[in-house]
Design an enzyme around this catalytic site. Structure first.
Site, mmCIF file in Angstrom:
data_model
loop_
_atom_site.group_PDB
_atom_site.id
_atom_site.type_symbol
_atom_site.label_atom_id
_atom_site.label_comp_id
_atom_site.label_asym_id
_atom_site.label_seq_id
_atom_site.Cartn_x
_atom_site.Cartn_y
_atom_site.Cartn_z
ATOM 1 N N LYS A 182 36.624 -2.215 35.097
ATOM 2 C CA LYS A 182 36.599 -2.719 33.719
ATOM 3 C C LYS A 182 38.003 -2.765 33.122
ATOM 4 O O LYS A 182 38.318 -3.660 32.332
ATOM 5 C CB LYS A 182 35.669 -1.845 32.872
ATOM 6 C CG LYS A 182 34.183 -2.036 33.200
ATOM 7 C CD LYS A 182 33.668 -3.402 32.728
ATOM 8 C CE LYS A 182 32.165 -3.538 32.906
ATOM 9 N NZ LYS A 182 31.672 -4.853 32.441
ATOM 10 N N ASN A 186 36.915 -15.327 38.774
ATOM 11 C CA ASN A 186 36.164 -16.579 38.989
ATOM 12 C C ASN A 186 35.641 -17.137 37.664
ATOM 13 O O ASN A 186 35.711 -18.342 37.402
ATOM 14 C CB ASN A 186 34.967 -16.325 39.911
ATOM 15 C CG ASN A 186 35.370 -16.285 41.371
ATOM 16 O OD1 ASN A 186 36.399 -16.839 41.746
ATOM 17 N ND2 ASN A 186 34.559 -15.624 42.187
ATOM 18 N N TYR A 207 33.862 1.923 38.447
ATOM 19 C CA TYR A 207 33.456 1.220 37.219
ATOM 20 C C TYR A 207 34.620 1.181 36.223
ATOM 21 O O TYR A 207 34.997 0.115 35.741
ATOM 22 C CB TYR A 207 32.251 1.933 36.605
ATOM 23 C CG TYR A 207 31.677 1.251 35.396
ATOM 24 C CD1 TYR A 207 31.076 0.003 35.487
ATOM 25 C CD2 TYR A 207 31.719 1.868 34.144
ATOM 26 C CE1 TYR A 207 30.537 -0.618 34.369
ATOM 27 C CE2 TYR A 207 31.170 1.249 33.025
ATOM 28 C CZ TYR A 207 30.583 0.013 33.144
ATOM 29 O OH TYR A 207 30.044 -0.598 32.038
ATOM 30 N N ALA A 237 32.372 -8.394 28.479
ATOM 31 C CA ALA A 237 31.773 -7.093 28.170
ATOM 32 C C ALA A 237 32.597 -5.994 28.810
ATOM 33 O O ALA A 237 32.502 -5.747 30.006
ATOM 34 C CB ALA A 237 30.340 -7.057 28.702
ATOM 35 N N THR A 255 24.454 2.149 24.677
ATOM 36 C CA THR A 255 23.465 1.311 23.998
ATOM 37 C C THR A 255 22.112 1.509 24.682
ATOM 38 O O THR A 255 22.050 1.759 25.883
ATOM 39 C CB THR A 255 23.908 -0.160 24.063
ATOM 40 O OG1 THR A 255 25.208 -0.272 23.470
ATOM 41 C CG2 THR A 255 22.964 -1.081 23.304
ATOM 42 N N GLY A 274 19.978 -6.193 37.860
ATOM 43 C CA GLY A 274 19.132 -6.850 36.852
ATOM 44 C C GLY A 274 17.759 -7.154 37.422
ATOM 45 O O GLY A 274 17.508 -6.990 38.615
ATOM 46 N N SER A 314 27.811 -6.887 35.879
ATOM 47 C CA SER A 314 28.360 -5.706 36.552
ATOM 48 C C SER A 314 27.287 -4.634 36.584
ATOM 49 O O SER A 314 26.536 -4.499 35.616
ATOM 50 C CB SER A 314 29.567 -5.155 35.779
ATOM 51 O OG SER A 314 29.998 -3.938 36.353
#
Ligand code: UDP
Length: 316
Positions: free
Chosen positions: A151, A101, A147, A116, A177, A39, A77
């Protein structure tokens, strides 16, 4: 006041979700948590003087306690194939230890919880379009497995914390998206094509370009997520735009929107790249009254200024 925790708040979806939560009600306050591994604080820069927003630089795989919260959105993530290839162990840990957590915070504070999840849970699917009841076809040791399996483990953890610990959970399976704030270097098809087209470089199509994806504009996705958060549905719900495009068609859309005359260049298809992906959204339609509204052409137009700004020379 309603205190909301958003993990992954500095990411593409986390930052748009944070904006939507702050806009939804003047009584909402958001604590954004992110370790900035993928991010960017630039996605939250407009909130610097927003008193209802606070930011904590923290890795969710390490225990933390922000105090009482009313609702948790777990979005932390790495999420693009390039990022999770680079951050394989970190991705596995975010989906496992990290998610647990955060689930424990929801349990401790009796908070609502929305996780998500992803269409990658379906892997390279044999069922088309993908319905929530399909269990998927995932290579557990391939390059995407860090990944996909993280998930899938997260979904098992969320289901277990609901079943055993009565946590009030929700699971959204998010399909491709796009929109402003997509990271520029994460190798995703929309960001690659838009930036290549605007720079006059060839658009790189992997494989024969006949593989499909279904692209949802970010505002439609966030609308669906807020509706799911307000519902009491605990089993997974697909959210995505069911209009399917081949990557060749996607390239044509990008060329039309950018007015670019870039050429097409073919490159090898990455291993385990799913051949087809399209959400069945009957459940979201019936349960949430949700329908994506923004077609690909229009969403690309809405994203154009952002991608142009990414290419513009930065003033010192
Ligand atoms: N892709 C492509 N050119 C690019 C980047 C991606 O043809 O420059 C293809 C990729 O092989 C995949 C699809 O576009 O079939 C979507 O890739 P992306 O990384 O955006 O997301 P995925 O759905 O694979 O997670």
């Amino acid at each position: 006041m309603k205190k909301i925790l958003v993990t992954g708040a500095a990411g593409f979806l986390g930052s748009h979700l944070t904006d939507a939560l702050l806009a939804q009600s003047a009584a909402n306050s958001v604590l954004g948590v992110d370790n900035l591994s993928t991010g960017s604080l630039a996605n939250l820069a407009h909130l610097t003087s927003e008193p209802r927003f606070a930011f904590l630089n923290h890795d969710i795989t390490l225990p933390f306690d922000p105090g009482p919260v009313d609702y948790i959105f777990n979005f932390a993530s790495p999420a693009s194939p390039v990022d999770y290839a680079r951050l394989g162990p970190e991705t596995l840990l975010a989906g496992s230890a990290g998610t647990i957590n955060v689930l424990n915070l929801a349990r401790k504070y009796n908070a609502g919880f929305l996780h998500a999840s992803t269409s990658e849970c379906y892997g390279d699917p044999e069922v088309h379009p993908q319905v929530e009841t399909y269990w998927g076809r995932v290579n557990p040791i391939g390059p995407r497995s860090v990944y996909d399996e993280a998930k899938r483990f997260s979904e098992a953890a969320v289901a277990a914390w609901h079943r055993y610990n009565a946590v009030d959970t929700r699971l959204v399976r998010i399909f491709n998206t796009y929109g402003p704030r997509l990271q520029v270097n994460d190798g995703r098809v929309i960001s690659n094509f838009m930036l290549q087209a605007l720079a006059g470089q060839p658009l790189t199509i992997y494989g024969d370009g006949l593989q499909t994806r279904s692209f949802c504009f970010v505002s439609d996705l966030i609308d669906g997520i807020l509706r799911l958060a307000a519902s009491s549905e605990h089993s997974p719900v697909n959210l995505g735009n069911p209009t399917e495009f081949t990557m060749l068609q996607c390239a044509q859309e990008v060329l039309a929107v950018t007015g670019s005359n870039s050429e097409i260049a073919f490159a090898p298809l990455p291993q385990d790249d799913p051949a087809r992906r399209c959400p069945d959204i009957m459940k979201a339609r019936a349960l949430l009254g949700w329908e994506p509204k923004v077609p690909l052409r229009e969403g690309l137009q809405k994203s154009l200024a952002y991608f142009q700004s990414c290419l513009a020379p930065k003033s010192k």
